[in-house]
Write an enzyme that holds these catalytic residues in place. Structure first.
Site, PDB file in Angstrom:
ATOM      1  N   LYS A 177      73.455 -73.891 -21.790  1.00  0.00           N
ATOM      2  CA  LYS A 177      72.768 -73.771 -23.084  1.00  0.00           C
ATOM      3  C   LYS A 177      73.729 -74.288 -24.150  1.00  0.00           C
ATOM      4  CE  LYS A 177      72.068 -71.799 -26.600  1.00  0.00           C
ATOM      5  NZ  LYS A 177      72.209 -72.453 -27.923  1.00  0.00           N
ATOM      6  N   GLU A 252      85.729 -66.863 -24.540  1.00  0.00           N
ATOM      7  CA  GLU A 252      86.750 -67.589 -25.295  1.00  0.00           C
ATOM      8  C   GLU A 252      86.288 -67.589 -26.737  1.00  0.00           C
ATOM      9  OE1 GLU A 252      88.474 -69.626 -27.358  1.00  0.00           O
ATOM     10  OE2 GLU A 252      87.848 -71.486 -26.389  1.00  0.00           O
ATOM     11  N   CYS A 286      89.165 -73.635 -31.772  1.00  0.00           N
ATOM     12  CA  CYS A 286      89.507 -72.244 -31.440  1.00  0.00           C
ATOM     13  C   CYS A 286      91.021 -72.052 -31.427  1.00  0.00           C
ATOM     14  CB  CYS A 286      88.901 -71.848 -30.112  1.00  0.00           C
ATOM     15  SG  CYS A 286      89.146 -73.073 -28.836  1.00  0.00           S
ATOM     16  N   GLU A 383      89.761 -65.677 -38.833  1.00  0.00           N
ATOM     17  CA  GLU A 383      89.568 -67.059 -38.390  1.00  0.00           C
ATOM     18  C   GLU A 383      88.686 -67.756 -39.425  1.00  0.00           C
ATOM     19  OE1 GLU A 383      87.031 -67.992 -34.904  1.00  0.00           O
ATOM     20  OE2 GLU A 383      88.723 -69.174 -34.209  1.00  0.00           O
TER      21      GLU A 383
HETATM   22  P1  NAD Z   1      78.044 -68.503 -32.155  1.00  0.00           P
HETATM   23  O1  NAD Z   1      79.039 -67.727 -31.402  1.00  0.00           O
HETATM   24  O2  NAD Z   1      76.893 -67.728 -32.723  1.00  0.00           O
HETATM   25  O3  NAD Z   1      77.422 -69.673 -31.229  1.00  0.00           O
HETATM   26  C1  NAD Z   1      78.037 -70.151 -30.065  1.00  0.00           C
HETATM   27  C2  NAD Z   1      76.979 -70.351 -28.982  1.00  0.00           C
HETATM   28  O4  NAD Z   1      76.356 -69.099 -28.708  1.00  0.00           O
HETATM   29  C3  NAD Z   1      75.843 -71.307 -29.370  1.00  0.00           C
HETATM   30  O5  NAD Z   1      75.423 -72.034 -28.240  1.00  0.00           O
HETATM   31  C4  NAD Z   1      74.749 -70.360 -29.784  1.00  0.00           C
HETATM   32  O6  NAD Z   1      73.454 -70.904 -29.671  1.00  0.00           O
HETATM   33  C5  NAD Z   1      74.935 -69.216 -28.814  1.00  0.00           C
HETATM   34  N1  NAD Z   1      74.382 -67.934 -29.270  1.00  0.00           N
HETATM   35  C6  NAD Z   1      74.187 -67.504 -30.539  1.00  0.00           C
HETATM   36  N2  NAD Z   1      73.654 -66.268 -30.539  1.00  0.00           N
HETATM   37  C7  NAD Z   1      73.507 -65.905 -29.244  1.00  0.00           C
HETATM   38  C8  NAD Z   1      73.026 -64.730 -28.601  1.00  0.00           C
HETATM   39  N3  NAD Z   1      72.553 -63.695 -29.287  1.00  0.00           N
HETATM   40  N4  NAD Z   1      73.065 -64.690 -27.252  1.00  0.00           N
HETATM   41  C9  NAD Z   1      73.542 -65.721 -26.536  1.00  0.00           C
HETATM   42  N5  NAD Z   1      73.986 -66.861 -27.092  1.00  0.00           N
HETATM   43  C10 NAD Z   1      73.979 -66.954 -28.441  1.00  0.00           C
HETATM   44  O7  NAD Z   1      78.827 -69.280 -33.278  1.00  0.00           O
HETATM   45  P2  NAD Z   1      78.275 -69.985 -34.602  1.00  0.00           P
HETATM   46  O8  NAD Z   1      77.288 -69.120 -35.336  1.00  0.00           O
HETATM   47  O9  NAD Z   1      77.824 -71.350 -34.200  1.00  0.00           O
HETATM   48  O10 NAD Z   1      79.627 -70.096 -35.456  1.00  0.00           O
HETATM   49  C11 NAD Z   1      80.058 -68.975 -36.218  1.00  0.00           C
HETATM   50  C12 NAD Z   1      81.559 -68.801 -36.149  1.00  0.00           C
HETATM   51  O11 NAD Z   1      81.962 -68.650 -34.782  1.00  0.00           O
HETATM   52  C13 NAD Z   1      82.384 -69.973 -36.637  1.00  0.00           C
HETATM   53  O12 NAD Z   1      82.535 -69.959 -38.019  1.00  0.00           O
HETATM   54  C14 NAD Z   1      83.688 -69.762 -35.896  1.00  0.00           C
HETATM   55  O13 NAD Z   1      84.491 -68.842 -36.583  1.00  0.00           O
HETATM   56  C15 NAD Z   1      83.262 -69.167 -34.579  1.00  0.00           C
HETATM   57  N6  NAD Z   1      83.215 -70.177 -33.493  1.00  0.00           N
HETATM   58  C16 NAD Z   1      84.213 -70.168 -32.589  1.00  0.00           C
HETATM   59  C17 NAD Z   1      84.220 -71.123 -31.583  1.00  0.00           C
HETATM   60  C18 NAD Z   1      85.322 -71.191 -30.558  1.00  0.00           C
HETATM   61  O14 NAD Z   1      85.599 -72.263 -30.028  1.00  0.00           O
HETATM   62  N7  NAD Z   1      85.920 -70.076 -30.211  1.00  0.00           N
HETATM   63  C19 NAD Z   1      83.201 -72.070 -31.504  1.00  0.00           C
HETATM   64  C20 NAD Z   1      82.166 -72.025 -32.429  1.00  0.00           C
HETATM   65  C21 NAD Z   1      82.196 -71.059 -33.411  1.00  0.00           C
END
Ligand code: NAD
Length: 481
Positions: A177, A252, A286, A383
């Site tokens: 996904k 992660e 990250c 972060e």
């Molecule tokens: P997120 O964690 O919400 O999204 C990451 C993934 O999880 C996406 O594929 C998303 O569709 C999916 N997702 C979202 N809600 C979900 C749920 N309830 N169940 C299962 N999967 C779900 O991150 P975001 O909203 O895109 O970004 C927000 C913050 O997260 C950023 O500002 C940053 O600080 C952090 N982030 C960290 C990383 C990393 O590499 N560790 C990557 C992206 C974002």
């Protein structure tokens, strides 16, 4: 410019068929805010069909395939990716806003992950265990079965490479996904995997919203392992969903990683690593080194050098291959701008410039270096996920360790010193999943186990270690007298 997207982006891959979802979502180009294309808005029904297809693959041709043949398919896939580096890089630049040079490096890394896991597939084996008289005992390393992969938007190709690559090498059938903000290279990867001869259902891709497709995948009872990269809040939700099905999870979740510069460091060697680890991918990394801890004897000198480097930074549209591109979205831009506003009480050492030709509708922010930041300031603790670094002065080794370990995270750390004994002491005392001595990031490190401690998550990906994570051990005890 010709359109590099050579496939229909509105479809999901389920088994051997590319199928539409009932609805679509608009994908935006962060460099100018325009609509790039429509993508599938997969939901619980598509996830359910994908899990069924993966189960069929696991119980069929894919599950029966030898490790050698799995490796050969991954090797072919790596070679196919190599032939499409330029297309993949352009797609990622349009989708994520990545400067082309970075996007090319990500595509190369994806190919390299396939190469690495292709070679590793038939080198993973169990052990024999000396046991009681009359017994032969051995272990088998077996795939979990169906694995779920929830991938964020910041490094789609690298994260797919490390997670799906290791899962396929060990014989799992995957449901991927990708993020709703950036899913095109996940679809491109799936097309290339089909071309490489991956059997139907070994890889299924369902784009969609996190709360719909993501949540459905995390909660699906047909999944035997979940791998998630993203935010702490979503990671905790995914772990809770996995717990209800009692399945293992690799999380992660990012960090607030420090680079620690001692008085005896080679500052000229350190400088490019210090700056690049803050602004690479516009800080949406990250393992970004968002905290630079500097011993007081070299603090002023390093502050001046970093300020000069920041003043020289220019920000612009991804396809013009700037040093810093846009953030992923207007939402992320507002989040980072909010963080910069939180730093109103701090000293700004320097800021980069947004180029005049950057569209006003793009998600741009000025890279910002804050100086003399107290270690407990919110900007030294949260972060930010934008091109923002804080300089924190310290006195001695104990002070440095206390500050470095003084956040909720622990993903990566860098230590800059010529003192070998101090290098060894600090490598042990710093709480993080990776420690780099007189470098940072080691050029990506496909071979190097990676993962965090504390709120940075748990479990290890990359390198050979990932093969252990994507398998479970079976112990066989045979009594023969
Ligand atoms: P997120 O964690 O919400 O999204 C990451 C993934 O999880 C996406 O594929 C998303 O569709 C999916 N997702 C979202 N809600 C979900 C749920 N309830 N169940 C299962 N999967 C779900 O991150 P975001 O909203 O895109 O970004 C927000 C913050 O997260 C950023 O500002 C940053 O600080 C952090 N982030 C960290 C990383 C990393 O590499 N560790 C990557 C992206 C974002």
């Amino acid at each position: 410019m010709t359109n590099p997207i050579w496939f229909d982006p509105t479809l999901c891959l389920i088994g051997d068929r590319w199928l539409p979802a009932p609805d679509t979502l608009d994908l935006r180009n962060p460099s100018d805010g325009s609509t790039l294309c429509a993508i599938a808005r997969g939901g619980p029904a598509e996830i359910d069909a994908a899990v069924t297809a993966a189960q069929t693959a696991r119980d069929g041709a894919w599950g029966a395939m030898t490790a050698l043949d799995r490796g050969r398919i991954l090797a072919r896939l790596g070679q196919l990716i190599e032939t499409r580096i330029e297309d993949l890089a352009r797609i990622e630049a349009l989708d994520v806003g990545k400067p082309l040079t970075q996007a090319r490096a990500d595509a190369q890394a994806l190919a390299r992950y396939m190469e690495f896991y292709a070679g590793a597939a038939d080198k993973l084996h169990g052990q024999t265990i000396p046991y009681l008289d009359g017994y032969t005992v051995y272990t088998l390393r077996e795939p979990h079965g169906v694995t779920g992969h929830i991938v964020p938007w910041n490094y789609p190709m690298q994260i797919i490479g490390r997670s799906v690559g290791a899962a396929l090498a060990t014989g799992n059938a995957c449901v991927l996904k990708p993020a709703e903000e950036a899913c095109l290279t996940a679809l491109a990867f799936a097309h290339l995997a089909q071309e490489a001869g991956l059997p139907p259902g070994a890889l299924n891709v369902v784009p969609g919203l996190g709360a719909e497709a993501g949540a459905a995948l995390a909660a699906h009872p047909g999944i035997q392992h979940l791998s998630f990269t993203g935010s702490v809040a979503t990671g905790a939700r995914v772990q809770a969903a996995a717990a209800r099905n009692v399945v293992p999870v690799t999380l992660e979740l990012g960090g607030k990683s420090p680079q620690i510069v001692f008085d005896d460091a080679d500052l000229d060697a350190a400088l490019p690593f210090l700056v690049n680890a803050g602004i690479q991918n516009a800080g949406q990394t990250c393992s970004a080194a968002s905290r630079i801890l500097v011993q007081r004897g070299v603090y002023d000198r390093l502050r001046r050098a970093m300020a000069q480097a920041y003043a020289d930074l220019t920000v612009g549209p991804a396809l013009s291959d700037p040093r810093v591109g846009p953030l992923i979205s207007a939402r992320q831009q507002a989040l980072v701008q909010g963080c910069l506003d939180q730093g109103r009480d701090l000293v700004i050492a320097a800021q980069g410039q947004i180029r005049a030709d950057a569209p006003k509708t793009g998600a741009y922010v000025r890279p910002t270096l804050f100086a003399d930041v107290p270690p407990d300031h919110p900007l030294a603790q949260q972060e930010i996920f934008g091109p923002v670094q804080v300089l924190i002065p310290f006195d001695g080794e104990d002070d440095a360790v206390a500050i470095a370990n003084g956040t909720d995270y622990g993903l990566v750390a860098g230590i800059w010193t010529r003192d070998g004994a101090r290098q060894m002491r600090l490598a042990k005392r710093i709480r993080s999943g990776q420690v780099f001595i007189n470098n940072y990031g080691a050029g990506g490190g496909v071979e190097l186990p990676f993962g965090g401690t504390g709120k940075s998550g748990h479990g290890r990906e990359k390198g050979f270690e990932a093969l252990y994570a994507f398998t479970q051990l079976k112990t066989v005890a045979a009594f023969h007298g």
